[in-house]
Design an enzyme around this catalytic site. Structure first.
Site, PDB file in Angstrom:
ATOM      1  CB  SER A  14     -71.105  -2.411 119.399  1.00 11.85           C
ATOM      2  OG  SER A  14     -70.929  -1.052 119.724  1.00 11.85           O
ATOM      3  CE  LYS A  65     -60.525   0.499 121.776  1.00 13.16           C
ATOM      4  NZ  LYS A  65     -60.575   0.759 123.219  1.00 13.16           N
ATOM      5  CG  ASP A 101     -61.229   4.045 125.472  1.00 17.91           C
ATOM      6  OD1 ASP A 101     -62.457   4.196 125.309  1.00 17.91           O
ATOM      7  OD2 ASP A 101     -60.558   3.184 124.872  1.00 17.91           O
ATOM      8  N   GLY A 127     -53.459  -4.533 130.378  1.00 19.58           N
ATOM      9  CA  GLY A 127     -53.807  -4.582 128.954  1.00 19.58           C
ATOM     10  C   GLY A 127     -54.141  -3.197 128.428  1.00 19.58           C
ATOM     11  CG  LEU A 214     -62.131  -0.397 133.496  1.00 17.79           C
ATOM     12  CD1 LEU A 214     -61.024  -0.223 132.451  1.00 17.79           C
ATOM     13  CD2 LEU A 214     -62.651   0.962 133.918  1.00 17.79           C
TER      14      LEU A 214
HETATM   15  P1  ATR Z   1     -57.981  -5.224 127.462  1.00 19.40           P
HETATM   16  O1  ATR Z   1     -57.601  -4.594 126.167  1.00 19.40           O
HETATM   17  O2  ATR Z   1     -59.453  -5.302 127.701  1.00 19.40           O
HETATM   18  O3  ATR Z   1     -57.259  -4.614 128.617  1.00 19.40           O
HETATM   19  P2  ATR Z   1     -56.166  -7.460 127.355  1.00 19.40           P
HETATM   20  O4  ATR Z   1     -55.136  -6.583 126.752  1.00 19.40           O
HETATM   21  O5  ATR Z   1     -56.397  -8.824 126.797  1.00 19.40           O
HETATM   22  O6  ATR Z   1     -57.585  -6.768 127.337  1.00 19.40           O
HETATM   23  O7  ATR Z   1     -55.843  -7.580 128.905  1.00 19.40           O
HETATM   24  C1  ATR Z   1     -56.575  -8.410 129.746  1.00 19.40           C
HETATM   25  C2  ATR Z   1     -56.102  -8.169 131.168  1.00 19.40           C
HETATM   26  O8  ATR Z   1     -56.869  -9.008 132.060  1.00 19.40           O
HETATM   27  C3  ATR Z   1     -54.660  -8.520 131.403  1.00 19.40           C
HETATM   28  O9  ATR Z   1     -54.120  -7.639 132.359  1.00 19.40           O
HETATM   29  C4  ATR Z   1     -54.762  -9.956 131.928  1.00 19.40           C
HETATM   30  O10 ATR Z   1     -53.665 -10.381 132.720  1.00 19.40           O
HETATM   31  P3  ATR Z   1     -52.375 -11.083 132.014  1.00 19.40           P
HETATM   32  O11 ATR Z   1     -51.544  -9.982 131.468  1.00 19.40           O
HETATM   33  O12 ATR Z   1     -51.723 -11.842 133.108  1.00 19.40           O
HETATM   34  O13 ATR Z   1     -52.932 -11.997 130.933  1.00 19.40           O
HETATM   35  C5  ATR Z   1     -55.975  -9.825 132.804  1.00 19.40           C
HETATM   36  N1  ATR Z   1     -56.587 -11.142 133.068  1.00 19.40           N
HETATM   37  C6  ATR Z   1     -57.231 -11.944 132.197  1.00 19.40           C
HETATM   38  N2  ATR Z   1     -57.644 -13.071 132.797  1.00 19.40           N
HETATM   39  C7  ATR Z   1     -57.240 -12.986 134.104  1.00 19.40           C
HETATM   40  C8  ATR Z   1     -57.365 -13.823 135.255  1.00 19.40           C
HETATM   41  N3  ATR Z   1     -57.991 -15.018 135.180  1.00 19.40           N
HETATM   42  N4  ATR Z   1     -56.829 -13.388 136.426  1.00 19.40           N
HETATM   43  C9  ATR Z   1     -56.200 -12.199 136.505  1.00 19.40           C
HETATM   44  N5  ATR Z   1     -56.061 -11.352 135.455  1.00 19.40           N
HETATM   45  C10 ATR Z   1     -56.569 -11.735 134.279  1.00 19.40           C
END
Ligand code: ATR
Length: 272
Positions: A14, A65, A101, A127, A214
């Site tokens: 962090s 969270k 955020d 997400g 982000l």
């Molecule tokens: P965070 O809290 O950081 O948003 P998260 O809830 O795990 O993390 O969400 C990750 C996001 O990245 C999701 O929208 C995920 O898409 P899926 O819902 O289809 O899993 C997206 N993501 C992760 N890997 C990906 C990839 N290889 N291509 C496109 N989107 C991806």
């Protein structure tokens, strides 16, 4: 001496202690900001410890969270809309769970662009990070917000919950870009320089678009955007401003944003 810290697992990487300790020093506040690695089974005790009189406040990060919400005495409306708490403020009446955020995203965006120039946004990802971005964009009064996500059903759920639009993932490159004044990568891609969409798709954005990623650093996506002349904004500003807002909620003082930014950049440079 008062204590603050970040609750998560893992928290070792962090940047928050660096920016908050620099800020407290700049403000002359006798407090220290610590790393508080916390396993799921210890979360309740950790939150309980925030009720001690020497506690200034806490941040919360992955994976706690959502889970901390029911351990609060009060959860702000913003945190409820985002569905997550990232900042805990001990008050005379108990623990208040808030989420800074969305504020952080807005403040980072407004450092670089005029709010009135933004009407339509396309958010990639569905997400937790996307939820804060959507709340921020809604509060900024954008006319149209569209979500697209690799798993279309998650985008559809989010779109329904927030009353915004959704585009199928496979159409993103072709259909949706031309209208977007702001394109936000809120997927977890970025750290390894994967592109959330093909670079060529960025050519369809209109000339004065803003591209946000982000991820807390320059990414391949942002480099491609900057190369095409778009305003390109990384996640560091959001990190710093969410922290600045948390500090203000704990202390009542204006946060020394420039000191916080310098501390984060120095720590990133040290790690590079
Ligand atoms: P965070 O809290 O950081 O948003 P998260 O809830 O795990 O993390 O969400 C990750 C996001 O990245 C999701 O929208 C995920 O898409 P899926 O819902 O289809 O899993 C997206 N993501 C992760 N890997 C990906 C990839 N290889 N291509 C496109 N989107 C991806």
């Amino acid at each position: 001496m008062k204590r603050a810290g970040v609750i998560g697992n893992p928290v070792e990487h962090s940047l928050s202690p660096h920016m908050h300790n620099a800020a407290m020093q700049a403000l002359g506040i006798d407090a220290i900001y610590e790393l508080w690695p916390t396993a799921v089974e210890d979360l309740s005790a950790r939150i309980g410890s925030l009720r001690q009189p020497d506690m200034l406040g806490a941040n919360v990060t992955v994976p706690h969270k959502q889970a901390v919400m029911h351990l609060m005495d009060e959860v702000t409306e913003t945190a409820q809309r985002i569905g997550a708490v990232n900042t805990i403020i001990p008050t005379g009446d108990g623990l208040v769970g808030d989420n800074t955020d969305a504020y952080g995203f807005q403040a980072a965006l407004l450092e670089r662009v005029e709010p009135l120039s933004l009407r339509t946004a396309l958010v990639l990802g569905a997400g937790g990070a996307s939820r804060a971005v959507i709340v921020a964009l809604m509060d900024m009064g954008l006319e149209r917000i569209v979500i697209a996500n690799r798993t279309d059903s998650r985008a559809a759920e989010l779109a329904q919950e927030f009353g915004v639009g959704m585009a199928p993932w496979e159409s993103v490159g072709d259909m949706v870009f031309p209208e977007a004044d702001v394109l936000v990568n809120a997927t977890s891609l970025g750290w390894h320089d994967e592109m959330p969409v093909n670079a060529d798709a960025l050519d369809r954005l209109s000339a004065d678009s803003v591209v946000v990623d982000l991820t807390y650093r320059d990414t391949a996506f942002l480099r491609e955007a900057a190369h095409r002349g778009f305003v390109a904004i990384d996640g560091l500003g959001m990190l710093i401003h969410q922290g600045a807002r948390a500090l203000t909620l704990w202390t009542g003082s204006d946060a020394p944003v420039d000191f916080m930014r310098a501390a984060v950049l120095a720590e990133q440079a040290r790690r590079a």
